[in-house]
Design a protein around this motif. Structure first.
Motif, PDB file in Angstrom:
ATOM      1  N   PRO A  41       0.856  -1.204   0.064  1.00  0.00           N
ATOM      2  CA  PRO A  41       0.474  -0.220  -0.157  1.00  0.00           C
ATOM      3  C   PRO A  41       0.586   1.569  -0.051  1.00  0.00           C
ATOM      4  CG  PRO A  41      -0.963  -1.470   2.012  1.00  0.00           C
ATOM      5  CD  PRO A  41       0.299  -2.660   1.021  1.00  0.00           C
ATOM      6  N   ASP A  42       1.784   1.286   0.601  1.00  0.00           N
ATOM      7  CA  ASP A  42       2.817   2.214   0.751  1.00  0.00           C
ATOM      8  C   ASP A  42       3.989   2.419  -1.048  1.00  0.00           C
ATOM      9  OD1 ASP A  42       4.688   0.359   1.282  1.00  0.00           O
ATOM     10  OD2 ASP A  42       5.451   0.946   2.951  1.00  0.00           O
ATOM     11  N   GLY A  43       3.798   1.613  -0.962  1.00  0.00           N
ATOM     12  CA  GLY A  43       4.520   1.498  -2.496  1.00  0.00           C
ATOM     13  C   GLY A  43       5.655   0.691  -2.788  1.00  0.00           C
ATOM     14  N   SER A  44       5.897   0.068  -1.362  1.00  0.00           N
ATOM     15  CA  SER A  44       6.894  -0.439  -1.847  1.00  0.00           C
ATOM     16  C   SER A  44       6.695  -2.483  -2.259  1.00  0.00           C
ATOM     17  CB  SER A  44       7.711  -0.955   0.190  1.00  0.00           C
ATOM     18  OG  SER A  44       6.409  -1.186   0.514  1.00  0.00           O
ATOM     19  N   PRO A  45       8.042  -2.820  -2.607  1.00  0.00           N
ATOM     20  CA  PRO A  45       7.874  -4.333  -3.015  1.00  0.00           C
ATOM     21  C   PRO A  45       7.626  -4.937  -2.215  1.00  0.00           C
ATOM     22  CG  PRO A  45      10.319  -3.509  -3.092  1.00  0.00           C
ATOM     23  CD  PRO A  45       9.654  -2.737  -2.050  1.00  0.00           C
ATOM     24  N   GLU A  46       6.737  -6.139  -2.027  1.00  0.00           N
ATOM     25  CA  GLU A  46       6.923  -7.407  -1.568  1.00  0.00           C
ATOM     26  C   GLU A  46       6.467  -9.153  -2.011  1.00  0.00           C
ATOM     27  OE1 GLU A  46       3.146  -6.206   0.414  1.00  0.00           O
ATOM     28  OE2 GLU A  46       1.685  -6.376  -0.642  1.00  0.00           O
ATOM     29  N   LEU A  47       6.413  -9.545  -1.941  1.00  0.00           N
ATOM     30  CA  LEU A  47       6.269 -11.269  -2.396  1.00  0.00           C
ATOM     31  C   LEU A  47       4.832 -11.060  -1.881  1.00  0.00           C
ATOM     32  CD1 LEU A  47       9.542 -12.959  -2.562  1.00  0.00           C
ATOM     33  CD2 LEU A  47       8.185 -11.419  -4.731  1.00  0.00           C
ATOM     34  N   VAL A  48       3.870 -11.818  -2.577  1.00  0.00           N
ATOM     35  CA  VAL A  48       2.262 -12.264  -2.679  1.00  0.00           C
ATOM     36  C   VAL A  48       2.384 -13.787  -2.837  1.00  0.00           C
ATOM     37  CG1 VAL A  48       0.167 -11.326  -2.594  1.00  0.00           C
ATOM     38  CG2 VAL A  48       1.942  -9.960  -3.382  1.00  0.00           C
ATOM     39  N   SER A  49       2.092 -14.098  -1.875  1.00  0.00           N
ATOM     40  CA  SER A  49       1.311 -15.545  -2.197  1.00  0.00           C
ATOM     41  C   SER A  49       0.094 -15.441  -2.344  1.00  0.00           C
ATOM     42  CB  SER A  49       0.860 -15.814  -0.775  1.00  0.00           C
ATOM     43  OG  SER A  49       0.201 -17.429  -0.919  1.00  0.00           O
ATOM     44  N   PRO A  67      -5.400 -19.106  -2.444  1.00  0.00           N
ATOM     45  CA  PRO A  67      -6.243 -17.986  -2.560  1.00  0.00           C
ATOM     46  C   PRO A  67      -7.454 -18.237  -1.620  1.00  0.00           C
ATOM     47  CG  PRO A  67      -6.599 -20.292  -3.892  1.00  0.00           C
ATOM     48  CD  PRO A  67      -5.341 -20.301  -3.196  1.00  0.00           C
ATOM     49  N   ASP A  68      -6.636 -18.890  -1.025  1.00  0.00           N
ATOM     50  CA  ASP A  68      -8.040 -18.948   0.949  1.00  0.00           C
ATOM     51  C   ASP A  68      -7.193 -18.438   1.486  1.00  0.00           C
ATOM     52  OD1 ASP A  68      -9.321 -20.856   0.293  1.00  0.00           O
ATOM     53  OD2 ASP A  68      -8.138 -22.396   0.460  1.00  0.00           O
ATOM     54  N   THR A  69      -5.558 -17.863   2.144  1.00  0.00           N
ATOM     55  CA  THR A  69      -4.675 -17.029   2.765  1.00  0.00           C
ATOM     56  C   THR A  69      -3.475 -16.697   1.678  1.00  0.00           C
ATOM     57  OG1 THR A  69      -4.991 -19.096   4.175  1.00  0.00           O
ATOM     58  CG2 THR A  69      -3.242 -17.803   5.012  1.00  0.00           C
ATOM     59  N   THR A  70      -4.315 -15.131   1.786  1.00  0.00           N
ATOM     60  CA  THR A  70      -3.487 -14.843   1.005  1.00  0.00           C
ATOM     61  C   THR A  70      -2.397 -13.701   1.519  1.00  0.00           C
ATOM     62  OG1 THR A  70      -4.671 -14.648  -1.009  1.00  0.00           O
ATOM     63  CG2 THR A  70      -2.989 -12.889  -1.170  1.00  0.00           C
ATOM     64  N   LEU A  71      -1.330 -14.378   1.859  1.00  0.00           N
ATOM     65  CA  LEU A  71       0.373 -12.904   2.964  1.00  0.00           C
ATOM     66  C   LEU A  71       0.513 -12.737   1.943  1.00  0.00           C
ATOM     67  CD1 LEU A  71       0.588 -16.214   5.353  1.00  0.00           C
ATOM     68  CD2 LEU A  71      -1.366 -14.022   5.112  1.00  0.00           C
ATOM     69  N   ALA A  72       1.580 -10.942   2.116  1.00  0.00           N
ATOM     70  CA  ALA A  72       2.106 -10.375   1.566  1.00  0.00           C
ATOM     71  C   ALA A  72       3.243 -10.378   2.759  1.00  0.00           C
ATOM     72  CB  ALA A  72       1.832  -9.701   1.067  1.00  0.00           C
ATOM     73  N   TYR A  73       4.648 -10.599   1.668  1.00  0.00           N
ATOM     74  CA  TYR A  73       6.019 -10.600   2.745  1.00  0.00           C
ATOM     75  C   TYR A  73       6.754  -9.310   2.357  1.00  0.00           C
ATOM     76  CZ  TYR A  73       4.292 -14.526   4.442  1.00  0.00           C
ATOM     77  OH  TYR A  73       3.965 -16.016   4.361  1.00  0.00           O
ATOM     78  N   PRO A  74       7.195  -8.029   2.775  1.00  0.00           N
ATOM     79  CA  PRO A  74       8.454  -7.139   2.661  1.00  0.00           C
ATOM     80  C   PRO A  74       9.306  -7.933   2.107  1.00  0.00           C
ATOM     81  CG  PRO A  74       8.688  -7.709   4.702  1.00  0.00           C
ATOM     82  CD  PRO A  74       7.447  -8.439   4.426  1.00  0.00           C
ATOM     83  N   VAL A  75      10.002  -7.009   1.216  1.00  0.00           N
ATOM     84  CA  VAL A  75      11.177  -6.836   0.728  1.00  0.00           C
ATOM     85  C   VAL A  75      12.348  -6.087   1.339  1.00  0.00           C
ATOM     86  CG1 VAL A  75      12.661  -7.176  -1.489  1.00  0.00           C
ATOM     87  CG2 VAL A  75      10.654  -8.195  -1.176  1.00  0.00           C
ATOM     88  N   ARG A  76      13.238  -6.052   1.919  1.00  0.00           N
ATOM     89  CA  ARG A  76      13.977  -4.827   2.360  1.00  0.00           C
ATOM     90  C   ARG A  76      15.345  -5.227   1.457  1.00  0.00           C
ATOM     91  NH1 ARG A  76      11.580  -6.070   7.523  1.00  0.00           N
ATOM     92  NH2 ARG A  76       9.470  -5.585   7.615  1.00  0.00           N
ATOM     93  N   ASP A  77      15.872  -3.984   1.035  1.00  0.00           N
ATOM     94  CA  ASP A  77      16.498  -4.040   0.102  1.00  0.00           C
ATOM     95  C   ASP A  77      16.847  -4.581  -0.603  1.00  0.00           C
ATOM     96  OD1 ASP A  77      17.726  -1.188   1.500  1.00  0.00           O
ATOM     97  OD2 ASP A  77      18.355  -2.485   3.346  1.00  0.00           O
TER      98      ASP A  77
END
Length: 68
Positions: free
Chosen positions: A34-42, A45-55
């Protein structure tokens, strides 16, 4: 903000292809938070999670994940 901070940090395709969601085991795809930062998204379909990518480093910790 420097030019490097303006662009999302990308992950090499071969690395992204072998990474999996530590909670569901689903494939991860590149996304933007939401803040424009990169992330990896699962792709689960039942449990969608997003993980941050830092540096350019994915932080694949369940405690760091955000529900999408």
């Amino acid at each position: 903000m420097s030019a490097a901070q303006d662009r999302p940090a990308t992950i090499e395709p071969w690395v992204r292809d072998i990474l999996r969601c530590p909670v569901t085991g689903a494939e991860l795809v590149e996304g933007t938070g939401p803040d424009g930062s990169p992330e990896l998204v699962s792709t689960d379909p039942d449990t969608t999670l997003a993980y941050p990518v830092r540096d350019g480093v994915p932080v694949l910790l369940a405690d760091e994940a955000r529900r999408v």
